[in-house]
Design a protein around this motif. Structure first.
Motif, mmCIF file in Angstrom:
data_model
loop_
_atom_site.group_PDB
_atom_site.id
_atom_site.type_symbol
_atom_site.label_atom_id
_atom_site.label_comp_id
_atom_site.label_asym_id
_atom_site.label_seq_id
_atom_site.Cartn_x
_atom_site.Cartn_y
_atom_site.Cartn_z
ATOM 1 N N LEU A 292 36.110 18.548 36.663
ATOM 2 C CA LEU A 292 36.958 17.628 36.585
ATOM 3 C C LEU A 292 37.605 16.962 34.925
ATOM 4 N N ARG A 293 36.929 17.324 33.950
ATOM 5 C CA ARG A 293 36.961 16.534 33.234
ATOM 6 C C ARG A 293 37.812 17.833 32.649
ATOM 7 N N HIS A 294 38.102 18.859 32.478
ATOM 8 C CA HIS A 294 38.851 19.755 32.374
ATOM 9 C C HIS A 294 40.233 19.109 32.878
ATOM 10 N N LEU A 295 40.121 19.380 33.709
ATOM 11 C CA LEU A 295 41.413 18.701 34.264
ATOM 12 C C LEU A 295 42.130 17.440 33.850
ATOM 13 N N ILE A 296 41.322 16.487 33.846
ATOM 14 C CA ILE A 296 41.857 15.366 33.048
ATOM 15 C C ILE A 296 42.303 16.143 31.508
ATOM 16 N N SER A 297 41.788 16.660 30.759
ATOM 17 C CA SER A 297 42.145 17.343 29.426
ATOM 18 C C SER A 297 43.009 18.035 29.382
ATOM 19 N N GLU A 298 43.612 18.712 31.069
ATOM 20 C CA GLU A 298 44.798 19.785 31.081
ATOM 21 C C GLU A 298 45.997 17.956 30.674
ATOM 22 N N SER A 299 45.629 16.817 32.049
ATOM 23 C CA SER A 299 47.038 16.746 32.572
ATOM 24 C C SER A 299 46.906 15.502 31.491
ATOM 25 N N ALA A 300 46.454 15.110 30.449
ATOM 26 C CA ALA A 300 46.498 13.906 29.281
ATOM 27 C C ALA A 300 47.686 13.732 28.805
ATOM 28 N N GLY A 301 47.607 14.717 28.008
ATOM 29 C CA GLY A 301 49.336 15.340 27.415
ATOM 30 C C GLY A 301 50.594 15.218 28.145
ATOM 31 N N GLN A 302 50.560 15.582 29.466
ATOM 32 C CA GLN A 302 51.815 15.203 30.895
ATOM 33 C C GLN A 302 51.687 14.740 31.672
ATOM 34 N N TYR A 303 50.853 13.722 32.226
ATOM 35 C CA TYR A 303 51.118 12.688 33.095
ATOM 36 C C TYR A 303 50.361 11.557 32.818
ATOM 37 N N GLN A 304 50.954 10.221 33.035
ATOM 38 C CA GLN A 304 50.572 8.852 32.859
ATOM 39 C C GLN A 304 49.575 8.776 34.020
ATOM 40 N N GLU A 305 49.514 9.357 34.993
ATOM 41 C CA GLU A 305 49.033 8.685 36.027
ATOM 42 C C GLU A 305 48.062 10.489 36.707
ATOM 43 N N LEU A 306 46.368 9.806 36.644
ATOM 44 C CA LEU A 306 46.185 10.797 38.156
ATOM 45 C C LEU A 306 45.919 10.694 39.452
ATOM 46 N N LYS A 307 45.568 11.158 40.501
ATOM 47 C CA LYS A 307 45.528 10.685 42.025
ATOM 48 C C LYS A 307 44.519 11.735 42.479
ATOM 49 N N LEU A 308 43.465 11.271 43.531
ATOM 50 C CA LEU A 308 43.035 12.301 43.888
ATOM 51 C C LEU A 308 42.523 11.029 45.493
ATOM 52 N N SER A 309 42.358 12.501 46.571
ATOM 53 C CA SER A 309 41.888 11.654 48.051
ATOM 54 C C SER A 309 40.133 12.097 47.525
ATOM 55 N N ALA A 310 39.269 11.035 48.069
ATOM 56 C CA ALA A 310 38.140 11.210 47.376
ATOM 57 C C ALA A 310 37.451 10.894 48.575
ATOM 58 N N GLN A 311 36.414 11.921 48.726
ATOM 59 C CA GLN A 311 35.346 11.303 49.504
ATOM 60 C C GLN A 311 34.403 10.573 49.394
ATOM 61 N N GLN A 312 34.570 9.983 50.741
ATOM 62 C CA GLN A 312 34.086 8.169 50.734
ATOM 63 C C GLN A 312 32.152 8.500 49.940
ATOM 64 N N HIS A 313 31.242 9.617 50.361
ATOM 65 C CA HIS A 313 30.359 10.130 49.642
ATOM 66 C C HIS A 313 30.613 10.167 48.136
ATOM 67 N N ALA A 314 31.494 11.156 47.334
ATOM 68 C CA ALA A 314 32.071 10.939 46.273
ATOM 69 C C ALA A 314 32.161 9.804 45.528
#
Length: 322
Positions: free
Chosen positions: A91-113
């Protein structure tokens, strides 16, 4: 455990990515195959987490359809590798991958997570809903560029209102806007804003307007106050917050500071009972944000209330056509 993350297009993705999703979602969680496999795979980047001996352990995908917003999905770790920090690394890799490209990240999380994603800087932005028979909530991160590995490592719940206990220092407009938006996006009832003017670069932004609109409609007791010194820039040029205020007058109110009474010489924003974004002066993007600071928020709220009580309404804004 050392984990390497590899990135692929769907056309070049190894069979391990499909196999892991098949095992976790279709076989383990009973997601119907027609829901698991969709056209989004064709436009997404796919990530595979592998162990030092090249054993595949987990997958995720990342795609964008709205330019500034990216979506994380299909994140899965094989059962035998769970609880070892692989999901967090991915997950942290995906955030780093996005940092220079996108201003917002979204996801659909299962409730337990939910807590898992909160530890990475995502906050809940929807009511629970059913997806393939599993309770989900939408979550988002409004400042992926803030979440460098050093910051994330020392904060158990970065950017989470009421949980992030360490202040964020900022000295540039991009960081300040991300912190402001993260705060407003989580406010439940109260947003009090104090500034010299409602600067168009800071407050007349589509994302900020949508976040304020969401807060105004979220709760019947929502209270959004805008306290400024000068309304002339708002009279001369249309402003999204002013238009929103005139459509929701019971939730959003603007007043002008009465200069005959004492007033603060530093701008700030308060979210609920504990969120603070404080600038050192009116003309610079320099200051700090605190997501859990009820003491400072209370002192600033007392000062704000005094200025608000002494303030006056803007007659010129009231007469502007919608």
């Amino acid at each position: 455990m050392t984990v390497r993350i590899r990135k692929y297009s769907w056309q070049l993705a190894p069979r391990h990515i499909r196999n892991i999703r098949q095992k976790v979602f279709v076989e383990e969680q009973k997601v119907p195959p027609e829901l698991e496999w969709d056209d989004t795979d064709e436009i997404a980047d796919h990530f595979l987490a592998v162990l030092p001996d090249n054993t595949p352990a987990g997958v995720a995908r990342l795609f964008s359809t709205l330019g500034e917003t990216a979506h994380i999905g299909r994140m899965a770790i094989l059962p035998q590798f769970r609880g070892q920090g692989i999901g967090e690394t991915l997950l942290r890799h995906l955030i780093s991958e996005s940092a220079g490209q996108y201003q917002e990240l979204k996801l659909s999380a299962q409730q337990h997570a939910i807590a898992f994603y909160q530890r990475a800087g995502f906050h809940v932005c929807s009511e629970p809903y059913d997806d393939a028979g599993i309770p989900h909530l939408d979550m988002r991160c409004l400042g992926p560029g803030l979440l460098n590995p050093q910051e994330s490592a020392r904060r158990p719940y970065p950017l989470i209102l009421g949980a992030d206990t360490q202040s964020w220092l900022f000295d540039n407009e991009r960081s300040m806007l991300d912190l402001m938006d993260s705060m407003v996006g989580q406010a439940g009832k109260r947003l009090w804003l104090y500034d010299r003017i409602l600067d168009h670069d800071l407050y007349d932004r589509h994302r900020f307007r949508e976040l304020v609109s969401g807060l105004a409609r979220r709760h019947r007791l929502s209270e959004i106050r805008l306290l400024i010194h000068d309304d002339q820039p708002l009279v001369k040029r249309r402003h999204q917050l002013v238009e929103l205020m005139r459509r929701l007058p019971s939730r959003i109110e603007l007043r002008l500071v009465n200069n005959d009474y004492p007033c603060e010489d530093q701008p700030f924003m308060l979210a609920d009972q504990e969120g603070v974004v404080f600038r050192h002066d009116f003309d610079r993007a320099s200051g700090f944000a605190a997501f859990t600071d009820s003491g400072r928020a209370r002192l600033l709220a007392e000062s704000y209330q005094r200025m608000w009580d002494a303030g006056r309404r803007s007659l010129e804004l009231r007469e502007l056509p919608l």
